[in-house]
Motif scaffolding. Structure first.
Motif, short mmCIF file in Angstrom:
data_model
loop_
_atom_site.label_atom_id
_atom_site.label_comp_id
_atom_site.label_asym_id
_atom_site.label_seq_id
_atom_site.Cartn_x
_atom_site.Cartn_y
_atom_site.Cartn_z
N ILE A 243 24.52 17.98 2.08
CA ILE A 243 25.51 16.92 2.23
C ILE A 243 25.23 16.08 3.47
CG2 ILE A 243 27.96 16.47 2.66
CD1 ILE A 243 28.61 18.89 0.91
N LYS A 244 24.81 16.75 4.54
CA LYS A 244 24.51 16.04 5.78
C LYS A 244 23.39 15.03 5.57
CE LYS A 244 22.64 16.83 10.43
NZ LYS A 244 22.22 17.86 11.41
N PHE A 245 22.28 15.48 4.96
CA PHE A 245 21.16 14.57 4.76
C PHE A 245 21.45 13.53 3.69
CE2 PHE A 245 18.78 17.67 7.20
CZ PHE A 245 17.93 16.84 7.93
N SER A 246 22.23 13.90 2.70
CA SER A 246 22.61 12.93 1.69
C SER A 246 23.40 11.79 2.32
CB SER A 246 23.44 13.60 0.60
OG SER A 246 23.85 12.67 -0.38
N THR A 247 24.29 12.13 3.24
CA THR A 247 25.08 11.12 3.94
C THR A 247 24.19 10.21 4.79
OG1 THR A 247 26.99 12.62 4.04
CG2 THR A 247 26.97 10.76 5.58
N LYS B 288 21.69 1.58 2.64
CA LYS B 288 22.59 0.45 2.42
C LYS B 288 21.91 -0.85 2.88
CE LYS B 288 27.01 2.92 2.69
NZ LYS B 288 28.27 3.10 3.43
N GLN B 289 21.96 -1.86 2.03
CA GLN B 289 21.32 -3.13 2.33
C GLN B 289 22.17 -3.95 3.29
OE1 GLN B 289 18.17 -3.96 1.07
NE2 GLN B 289 18.28 -1.80 0.45
N ASN B 290 21.50 -4.68 4.16
CA ASN B 290 22.19 -5.55 5.12
C ASN B 290 21.26 -6.73 5.43
OD1 ASN B 290 23.16 -6.71 7.68
ND2 ASN B 290 24.51 -4.94 7.77
N GLU C 154 18.89 14.63 -6.12
CA GLU C 154 20.31 14.34 -5.88
C GLU C 154 20.63 14.16 -4.41
OE1 GLU C 154 24.75 16.34 -6.57
OE2 GLU C 154 22.97 17.31 -7.40
N PHE C 155 20.16 15.07 -3.55
CA PHE C 155 20.56 15.06 -2.16
C PHE C 155 19.59 14.36 -1.22
CE2 PHE C 155 22.68 18.76 -4.04
CZ PHE C 155 24.00 18.50 -3.70
N TYR C 156 18.29 14.38 -1.55
CA TYR C 156 17.30 13.80 -0.66
C TYR C 156 16.67 12.54 -1.23
CZ TYR C 156 17.79 18.36 1.54
OH TYR C 156 18.30 19.49 2.14
N LYS C 157 17.13 12.10 -2.41
CA LYS C 157 16.61 10.91 -3.07
C LYS C 157 15.09 10.95 -3.13
CE LYS C 157 20.82 9.35 -3.37
NZ LYS C 157 21.49 10.54 -2.80
N THR C 158 14.57 12.12 -3.49
CA THR C 158 13.13 12.36 -3.51
C THR C 158 12.68 12.65 -4.93
OG1 THR C 158 13.17 13.25 -1.27
CG2 THR C 158 11.29 13.85 -2.64
N GLU D 77 23.22 4.27 14.87
CA GLU D 77 24.45 4.57 15.60
C GLU D 77 25.58 5.02 14.69
OE1 GLU D 77 24.42 2.56 19.71
OE2 GLU D 77 24.65 0.94 18.23
N TYR D 78 25.42 4.88 13.38
CA TYR D 78 26.43 5.40 12.47
C TYR D 78 26.28 6.91 12.30
CZ TYR D 78 28.07 0.78 10.94
OH TYR D 78 28.63 -0.47 10.89
#
Length: 458
Positions: free
Chosen positions: A141-145, A152-154, A183-187, A434-435
């Motif tokens: 969950i930590k790495f998924s977050t 996220k695009q910016n 699922e969790f590591y987008k790998t 910083e997030y």
């Protein structure tokens, strides 16, 4: 500022925009600095020398343009959240006094995926050194977050993050491991013919080059992929612009004190703006936060007050989070050098010294990675190499990184109170999300005039 980082078996790149105007979009220059009517775009015939105008200021000093005057709040990270990152940085710094650059985040992501496939003492060593909870779901969950946040695009910056596992065509990956990685590591897991090293290295390098915008075109060679069963890759590319850009006409040559007895002329940038800053008595150093546009990433500069004070900073890195609590917004006159260098390192011995040993031995246990392993067919980590590079200048920064893990068988004050930061001696820097409080890159500049870094067996 451009920062570039690349890592074999893990590659990361940071790139900061070059000062050469031929490489800068004229519209960007116009948006940031503004130009008079005599300005001619790049490629047009210049009739007059263009001039820089005063930066735009909100006309009523209350209504602000969020593109340039967005809210800037700094919140330090929690204690020990980045313990492994600083332990790794301290160990790499101890090898020599040269420039160095690593990506702790990229390495942790690659090792986190590897930990998912481990059991027994192999898993315990990885989890302990990396500071992971024994509850695998908590780690996931930590790495998924973290990954979701980074993806996220910016429009204010570019950050590409990709992870991939290449497994030999003859290996059957476990479906559960593949599902967790996705699922969790987008790998994603891709089959590849390691018995054809030229084609395998070509495919791998093409993928890494695409993620890093061509900054790491040759992460692996034929020898790197020959005889391996699987390769875990992580590639990271970051391109950002300073929230407060350095005016190009303020850049001047001045001496940088490499040692008390050696000075070298380098180009120094200068700006006077509001920055989060503190004077650290414990480190006998100045700590400066320089944010990028987009309210997510920032570079931190830690420069000692004495010419020989960097070792004191390095020795106290474990307490750096305490010093970060003291940062306050001040008006700071900043003078810092432009710099650019490459760095490549082998990290196996460093990780062994930190306590990750069994993963490299014939007793390694990675049953989650592939089905059908026998005792005489155990998988082990063969090498972990990181390529990296960075360039910093007036406009912004770009960073890239790539990591590959090869696995083989068997084995608030008044404006008049101004402060000054002159970065004219060896210093430490890092770039942080910083997030999530993750360190994307950490490094040291000992000599800004050196561009080509050495290959380091750490």
């Amino acid at each position: 500022m451009i920062s570039i980082v690349y890592i074999t078996f893990f590659a990361a790149q940071i790139l900061l925009c070059s000062s050469a105007t031929a490489n800068i979009d004229p519209n960007t220059l116009r948006d940031v600095f503004g130009y008079g009517s005599t300005y001619n775009p790049i490629g047009a015939v210049a009739t007059e020398t263009y001039r820089q105008v005063v930066a735009v200021t909100p006309y009523n000093e209350t209504l602000v343009d969020p593109d340039y005057w967005d809210l800037d709040e700094f919140h330090p990270s929690a204690a020990n959240f980045d313990k492994f990152d600083w332990t790794l940085t301290k160990r790499v710094a101890a090898v020599s006094g040269d420039n160095f650059l690593i990506s702790p985040l990229g390495l942790k992501l690659a090792l986190a995926i590897l930990t998912e496939a481990a059991t027994g003492n192999t898993k315990l060593e990885l989890s302990s050194v990396l500071g992971f909870a024994l509850d695998r779901r908590e780690v996931r969950i930590k790495f998924s977050t973290i990954i979701d946040s980074l993806k996220k695009q910016n429009p204010e910056y570019v950050l590409n993050l990709g992870s991939r596992i290449y497994i030999g065509d003859y290996v059957l990956p476990r479906q559960r491991f593949a599902a967790i990685a996705e699922e969790f590591y987008k790998t994603e897991i891709r089959g590849i013919d390691f018995y054809n090293p030229p084609e395998a290295s070509k495919q791998i390098n093409a993928w890494v080059s695409n993620i890093t915008h061509g900054k790491i075109p040759d992460l692996v060679d034929d020898d790197d992929v020959s005889g391996v069963v699987a390769i875990i890759l992580n590639a990271l590319y970051f391109k950002g612009s300073w929230r407060h850009q350095f005016p190009t006409n303020a850049t001047k040559s001045a001496p940088f004190f490499v040692t008390p007895d050696l000075q070298k002329p380098v180009w120094f940038m200068n700006i006077k703006e509001k920055f989060y800053f503190t004077e650290s008595a414990n480190f006998d150093a100045k700590i400066l936060r320089m944010p990028y546009r987009g309210n997510k990433f920032a570079m931190f500069i830690i420069v000692p007050n004495s010419l020989t004070g960097l070792s004191r900073i390095m020795n106290g890195l474990s307490d750096l989070h305490l010093e970060m609590n003291n940062l306050q917004e001040r008006t700071v006159d900043v003078t810092m050098p432009k710099f650019q260098f490459d760095y490549t390192s082998k990290l196996e011995s460093v990780l062994k010294e930190l306590g990750i040993r069994q993963a490299f031995e014939e007793t390694a246990s990675f049953p989650g990675l592939a089905r059908g392993q026998l005792l005489h067919q155990r998988l082990r980590v063969s090498k972990i190499v990181q390529k990296s590079g960075i360039e910093v200048n007036e406009i912004g920064s770009i960073a890239h990184s790539a990591t590959e893990i090869g696995i083989v068988n068997k084995f608030g004050e008044d404006d008049e109170n101004d402060y000054e930061v002159v970065v004219n001696k060896p210093f430490l820097f890092f770039i942080q999300d910083e997030y999530t409080k993750q360190l994307l890159f950490t490094g040291r500049v000992s000599d800004p005039s050196i561009v080509d870094g050495d290959y380091k067996v750490l």
